[in-house]
Design a protein around this motif. Structure first.
Motif, PDB file in Angstrom:
ATOM      1  N   ALA A 117       0.832  -1.204   0.000  1.00  0.00           N
ATOM      2  CA  ALA A 117       0.000   0.000   0.000  1.00  0.00           C
ATOM      3  C   ALA A 117       0.867   1.255   0.000  1.00  0.00           C
ATOM      4  O   ALA A 117       1.842   1.354   0.750  1.00  0.00           O
ATOM      5  CB  ALA A 117      -0.922   0.006   1.216  1.00  0.00           C
ATOM      6  N   GLY A 118       0.503   2.206  -0.850  1.00  0.00           N
ATOM      7  CA  GLY A 118       1.197   3.483  -0.880  1.00  0.00           C
ATOM      8  C   GLY A 118       2.555   3.465  -1.536  1.00  0.00           C
ATOM      9  O   GLY A 118       3.311   4.437  -1.412  1.00  0.00           O
ATOM     10  N   ALA A 119       2.883   2.380  -2.264  1.00  0.00           N
ATOM     11  CA  ALA A 119       4.216   2.293  -2.875  1.00  0.00           C
ATOM     12  C   ALA A 119       4.381   3.255  -4.042  1.00  0.00           C
ATOM     13  O   ALA A 119       5.505   3.646  -4.368  1.00  0.00           O
ATOM     14  CB  ALA A 119       4.495   0.867  -3.330  1.00  0.00           C
ATOM     15  N   GLY A 120       3.292   3.628  -4.693  1.00  0.00           N
ATOM     16  CA  GLY A 120       3.398   4.539  -5.818  1.00  0.00           C
ATOM     17  C   GLY A 120       3.194   3.840  -7.144  1.00  0.00           C
ATOM     18  O   GLY A 120       2.892   2.641  -7.217  1.00  0.00           O
ATOM     19  N   LYS A 121       3.393   4.590  -8.230  1.00  0.00           N
ATOM     20  CA  LYS A 121       3.096   4.100  -9.575  1.00  0.00           C
ATOM     21  C   LYS A 121       4.364   3.755 -10.348  1.00  0.00           C
ATOM     22  O   LYS A 121       5.425   4.360 -10.146  1.00  0.00           O
ATOM     23  CB  LYS A 121       2.291   5.149 -10.347  1.00  0.00           C
ATOM     24  CG  LYS A 121       0.872   5.339  -9.813  1.00  0.00           C
ATOM     25  CD  LYS A 121       0.083   6.305 -10.677  1.00  0.00           C
ATOM     26  CE  LYS A 121      -1.358   6.422 -10.188  1.00  0.00           C
ATOM     27  NZ  LYS A 121      -2.143   7.348 -11.039  1.00  0.00           N
ATOM     28  N   ALA A 194       9.648   6.035  -6.846  1.00  0.00           N
ATOM     29  CA  ALA A 194      11.081   6.251  -6.656  1.00  0.00           C
ATOM     30  C   ALA A 194      11.387   6.608  -5.204  1.00  0.00           C
ATOM     31  O   ALA A 194      12.364   6.113  -4.620  1.00  0.00           O
ATOM     32  CB  ALA A 194      11.572   7.347  -7.596  1.00  0.00           C
ATOM     33  N   ALA A 195      10.562   7.457  -4.598  1.00  0.00           N
ATOM     34  CA  ALA A 195      10.761   7.815  -3.194  1.00  0.00           C
ATOM     35  C   ALA A 195      10.556   6.606  -2.287  1.00  0.00           C
ATOM     36  O   ALA A 195      11.314   6.386  -1.333  1.00  0.00           O
ATOM     37  CB  ALA A 195       9.806   8.942  -2.804  1.00  0.00           C
ATOM     38  N   PHE A 196       9.534   5.811  -2.572  1.00  0.00           N
ATOM     39  CA  PHE A 196       9.289   4.586  -1.803  1.00  0.00           C
ATOM     40  C   PHE A 196      10.473   3.639  -1.917  1.00  0.00           C
ATOM     41  O   PHE A 196      10.959   3.095  -0.914  1.00  0.00           O
ATOM     42  CB  PHE A 196       8.006   3.916  -2.301  1.00  0.00           C
ATOM     43  CG  PHE A 196       7.856   2.481  -1.900  1.00  0.00           C
ATOM     44  CD1 PHE A 196       7.457   2.140  -0.622  1.00  0.00           C
ATOM     45  CD2 PHE A 196       8.116   1.462  -2.809  1.00  0.00           C
ATOM     46  CE1 PHE A 196       7.324   0.808  -0.254  1.00  0.00           C
ATOM     47  CE2 PHE A 196       7.984   0.140  -2.459  1.00  0.00           C
ATOM     48  CZ  PHE A 196       7.587  -0.194  -1.172  1.00  0.00           C
TER      49      PHE A 196
END
Length: 266
Positions: A117-121, A194-196
Motif C-alpha cells: 500500500a502506498g508504494a506509488g506508480k 522512486a521515493a518509496f
C-alpha cells in the motif's frame, strides 16, 4: 568522444557487477536454448542446460505468461535464481531480444504497485510482465533457502523486473541484506515509487552506457506521466554506432566491466 572509463560510486563492487552480468548472460543463453527447441510454451517441455558452475545451485527457469505485448511473444523463460558456494542467492532476469522494440512499442501508462500500500506508480507494461512471473520468481528464490545476502540483477527489460522484485524481496526477507545490480535499465518509476524505493535502503547500482538509447525510454516526461531512474548510476561511454551494439549485454556491457579503464572495443 567514443569512450570514457567507468565511474565507480562508493560501495560499488566491480567483481559483484561482473558476476551479476555473467549470470544475466546465462539467462540470455537460456532463452537461446528455448529458441533452438522451437519455443515450447510449457515449462515441462523445455530442456534447459544450465551453465556448469562449480559449487552453485540453480533453480528451474522462471517463466512469464503474458500475451498483451507483441515483442514478448506469449509464454517464455525469463531467468532463474542461483545460490553460490558462500550462500549468496541471486535472482536473475534477462531483457527483450530486440532493443529496437523499446523505441517502437513501449506503452508508457502508469499503474500502482499493487503488493504494498502506498508504494506509488510504475510503468504499466513492466508491471504486467512482472505480475505474470512474480510467484514463480519468488518461489525460485525461496527454494534456494536464502539465509544471508540476496542480490537481484537484470539487463534492459530485466532491470524493470529486478527493480519491481526488490520490494517483494525486502518484505519477504526483511532481516537479510539485499543488493541490486542492473545494466542498461529503462526508466520505470513515477516520483512516488522512486521515493518509496529509495526509502527501502537497498544499495542499487545502475550500470549505464551513455551512448545507449534504451535508458532514455520512456522519456522523463511522457504525456501526463513523469518517469525517473532508480539507484546510483555507474556510467561509461562506448559508442558503437547502432542501437543494438550500444545496448548489447555481451558486446558492450560485459566488455566494459572486464575492461573498465578502456570500456570500448578497439
Amino acid at each position: 568522444m567514443p569512450s570514457l572509463p567507468l565511474y565507480f560510486p562508493p560501495d560499488f563492487s566491480l567483481p559483484v557487477a561482473l558476476q551479476s552480468a555473467q549470470l544475466v548472460a546465462a539467462a540470455y543463453d537460456q532463452y537461446a536454448q528455448w529458441l533452438t527447441q522451437d519455443k515450447p510454451r510449457k515449462p515441462a517441455d523445455f530442456n534447459w542446460q544450465p551453465p556448469a558452475m562449480s559449487g552453485w545451485s540453480l533453480s528451474a527457469p522462471i517463466w512469464s505468461i503474458l500475451s498483451e505485448l507483441r515483442f514478448l511473444n506469449e509464454s517464455e523463460p525469463f531467468g532463474f535464481a542461483a545460490r553460490d558456494a558462500q550462500g549468496v542467492v541471486y535472482l536473475v532476469f534477462r531483457g527483450t531480444e530486440s532493443p529496437q522494440d523499446w523505441l517502437d512499442d513501449l506503452d508508457a501508462d502508469q499503474a500502482g504497485y499493487p503488493w504494498q500500500a502506498g508504494a506509488g506508480k510504475v510503468h504499466d507494461g513492466f508491471l504486467k510482465l512482472y505480475a505474470s512471473l512474480r510467484d514463480m520468481a519468488l518461489q525460485a528464490a525461496d527454494g534456494l533457502q536464502p539465509g544471508g545476502l540476496i542480490r537481484v540483477c537484470g539487463h534492459s527489460l530485466g532491470c524493470a523486473l529486478s527493480s519491481l522484485a526488490v520490494p517483494d524481496l525486502r518484505e519477504r526477507w526483511p532481516d537479510q541484506p539485499l543488493e541490486h545490480y542492473n545494466f542498461a535499465s529503462p526508466r520505470l518509476a513515477a516520483p512516488d515509487f522512486a521515493a518509496f524505493y529509495n526509502g527501502l535502503g537497498v544499495p542499487t547500482f545502475r550500470v549505464v552506457n551513455d551512448s545507449d538509447l534504451v535508458p532514455e525510454v520512456p522519456p522523463g516526461v511522457t504525456g501526463d506521466w513523469i518517469y525517473q531512474h532508480l539507484g546510483r548510476a555507474v556510467t561509461f561511454t562506448a559508442s558503437y554506432g547502432s542501437v543494438e551494439a550500444d545496448h548489447s549485454l555481451a558486446g558492450c556491457y560485459l566488455y566494459a566491466l572486464e575492461n573498465p579503464t578502456a570500456p570500448m572495443k578497439g
